[in-house]
Design a protein around this motif. Structure first.
Motif, PDB file in Angstrom:
ATOM      1  N   HIS A  73       0.815  -1.219   0.000  1.00 28.67           N
ATOM      2  CA  HIS A  73       0.000   0.000   0.000  1.00 28.67           C
ATOM      3  C   HIS A  73       0.855   1.279   0.000  1.00 28.67           C
ATOM      4  O   HIS A  73       0.539   2.249  -0.688  1.00 28.67           O
ATOM      5  CB  HIS A  73      -0.930  -0.022   1.215  1.00 28.67           C
ATOM      6  CG  HIS A  73      -1.854   1.150   1.280  1.00 28.67           C
ATOM      7  ND1 HIS A  73      -2.986   1.247   0.495  1.00 28.67           N
ATOM      8  CD2 HIS A  73      -1.809   2.283   2.008  1.00 28.67           C
ATOM      9  CE1 HIS A  73      -3.589   2.397   0.755  1.00 28.67           C
ATOM     10  NE2 HIS A  73      -2.895   3.049   1.668  1.00 28.67           N
ATOM     11  N   HIS A  77       1.186   4.663  -2.566  1.00 28.14           N
ATOM     12  CA  HIS A  77       1.207   6.117  -2.345  1.00 28.14           C
ATOM     13  C   HIS A  77       2.428   6.752  -3.008  1.00 28.14           C
ATOM     14  O   HIS A  77       2.334   7.820  -3.612  1.00 28.14           O
ATOM     15  CB  HIS A  77       1.186   6.436  -0.852  1.00 28.14           C
ATOM     16  CG  HIS A  77      -0.196   6.364  -0.256  1.00 28.14           C
ATOM     17  ND1 HIS A  77      -1.239   7.138  -0.706  1.00 28.14           N
ATOM     18  CD2 HIS A  77      -0.699   5.613   0.755  1.00 28.14           C
ATOM     19  CE1 HIS A  77      -2.333   6.872  -0.003  1.00 28.14           C
ATOM     20  NE2 HIS A  77      -2.033   5.939   0.891  1.00 28.14           N
ATOM     21  N   SER A 106       0.103   9.589   5.828  1.00 24.83           N
ATOM     22  CA  SER A 106      -1.241   9.022   5.672  1.00 24.83           C
ATOM     23  C   SER A 106      -1.879   8.842   7.045  1.00 24.83           C
ATOM     24  O   SER A 106      -1.360   9.330   8.055  1.00 24.83           O
ATOM     25  CB  SER A 106      -1.165   7.691   4.920  1.00 24.83           C
ATOM     26  OG  SER A 106      -0.628   6.696   5.758  1.00 24.83           O
ATOM     27  N   ASP A 117      -6.682   7.255  -0.502  1.00 31.23           N
ATOM     28  CA  ASP A 117      -6.618   5.899  -1.047  1.00 31.23           C
ATOM     29  C   ASP A 117      -7.412   5.776  -2.354  1.00 31.23           C
ATOM     30  O   ASP A 117      -8.551   6.224  -2.444  1.00 31.23           O
ATOM     31  CB  ASP A 117      -7.138   4.894  -0.022  1.00 31.23           C
ATOM     32  CG  ASP A 117      -6.165   4.753   1.137  1.00 31.23           C
ATOM     33  OD1 ASP A 117      -5.032   5.263   1.026  1.00 31.23           O
ATOM     34  OD2 ASP A 117      -6.532   4.125   2.140  1.00 31.23           O
TER      35      ASP A 117
HETATM   36 ZN    ZN Z   1      -3.322   5.060   2.187  1.00 32.31          ZN
END
Ligand code: ZN
Ligand code: KG4
Length: 349
Positions: free
Chosen positions: A111, A115, A136, A305
């Motif tokens: 993940h 980003h 985040s 996201d």
């Molecule tokens: Zn995220």
């Protein structure tokens, strides 16, 4: 190379189709904000169930938006972690199943690398090497991205992530969930010089700490509430508190990033993660162009996201497999060359 990517690590169900790691042919995000707002935070079990209901819908919408059929997809990708396990399973299982059915490779994506890859989308001119500030809801890190196979975690938060601090302080100020974006809005009406807040020092120079700032905010809110006879704070006071907090966070992040870049010799900076949507932080980072830095910030649509960033990461950082998800521990990460998990491997494994 067309990649159909899914992102379901937390509370958004997202699908996207990305060409050559840059061009977003489709990007669909179904938010669960309204669902979780009534509980003041994310309920993991509910989030997973919502993903199950939404996942086929977002895949179909993405194919429609791109005007493509499944046959036109070259690879399937999904976030494998970190995130809520029940939520992750929905996207990963769906993408693996599609890959299996189409007999095309499946790529698992970290993940956080998603980003980082968000700064490479669209007509971005940035390419490694760059220093990335990743901010985040769950992470705050400085990453020295030397190449797409070689990066280093050079600093991270010792306690709260920036987004987490935003959400907690928003709650202190009586703002509803999700607090970060709202606090940003309120802060824009306030005077940041009204309150002086602490910038934490850390033993390792590129680490961060936000718990002291959060406590200082709690004390200020308590003091102001007493001053106002225990009643709800006037909007102007809330705005000044929000502005002072926002200013201190941006100041901390920018100062550390610049000092780190200068010490390590980076002239390219990237800002990414959900908090890169923050108005003060974007402004401060963009202004660094005047100091000789070239700065990359994802378009607003790819800050929070989304699956487009996962499609980009599957192209640029294709080597992260399920077993290698700890690549963000401190130190140097050198990834093996070309270890894309193919659907055939998956069947055998
Ligand atoms: Zn995220
Ligand atoms: O990257 P992201 O969408 O999810 C995680 O991977 O955590 O980041 C979500 C975080 C939340 O904490 C949210 O409050 C924060 O990003 N956020 C903001 C803003 N927009 C989102 N924080 C401050 N200002 C904003 N404009």
């Amino acid at each position: 190379m067309r990649i159909l990517a899914l992102e379901t690590s937390c509370d958004d169900t997202a699908a996207a189709i990305v060409e050559d790691g840059r061009w977003v042919l489709a990007s669909v995000v179904e938010s669960q904000n309204a669902l979780h707002a009534q509980y003041g935070g994310i309920l993991p079990e509910l989030a997973a169930r919502f993903h199950v209901e939404a996942i086929n819908r977002v895949v179909e919408q993405a194919l429609q938006q791109a005007n493509l059929s499944l046959d036109a997809v070259d690879r399937f990708a999904a976030t494998l972690g970190p995130g809520l396990i029940g939520s992750l399973l929905v996207g990963a299982t769906t993408a693996k199943t599609l890959a299996w059915l189409q007999n095309k490779p499946f790529v698992g994506v970290h993940h956080l690398l998603g980003h980082v890859a968000s700064v490479l989308l669209d007509d971005s001119r940035v390419e490694p090497p760059f220093l990335a500030l990743l901010v985040s809801g769950g992470h705050t890190q400085l990453l020295a991205v030397e190449s797409t196979r070689h990066w280093r975690l050079v600093g991270q938060t010792l306690d709260d992530a920036v987004g987490e601090a935003y959400d907690k302080v928003a709650r202190l100020l009586g703002l509803p969930y999700p607090g970060g974006p709202l606090l940003d809005k309120v802060a824009q009406q306030g005077d940041f010089s009204r309150y002086t807040l602490p910038i934490a020092r850390t033993q390792q120079p590129w680490d961060f700490s936000f718990s002291g700032l959060k406590t200082a905010m709690a004390r200020l809110v308590e003091r102001e509430t007493q001053t106002h006879g225990g009643k709800a704070l006037p909007a102007a006071v809330v705005a000044d508190l929000a502005a002072s907090f926002q200013h201190t966070v941006a100041e901390t992040l920018v100062r550390k990033t610049v000092a780190c870049a200068q010490a390590m010799g980076y002239s390219q900076l990237a800002l990414c993660g959900g908090v890169s949507a923050n108005s003060a932080l974007r402004m401060r980072f963009l202004a660094l162009a005047n100091d000789g830095f070239s700065v990359a910030i994802p378009p607003m649509a790819y800050c929070m996201d989304n699956a487009a960033m996962i499609g980009a990461a599957a192209f640029w950082f294709p080597s992260v497999l399920a077993g290698q998800l700890d690549v963000f521990s401190r130190g140097v990460a050198v990834l093996p060359v070309d270890t894309v998990l193919s659907s055939a491997d998956d069947r055998e494994g």
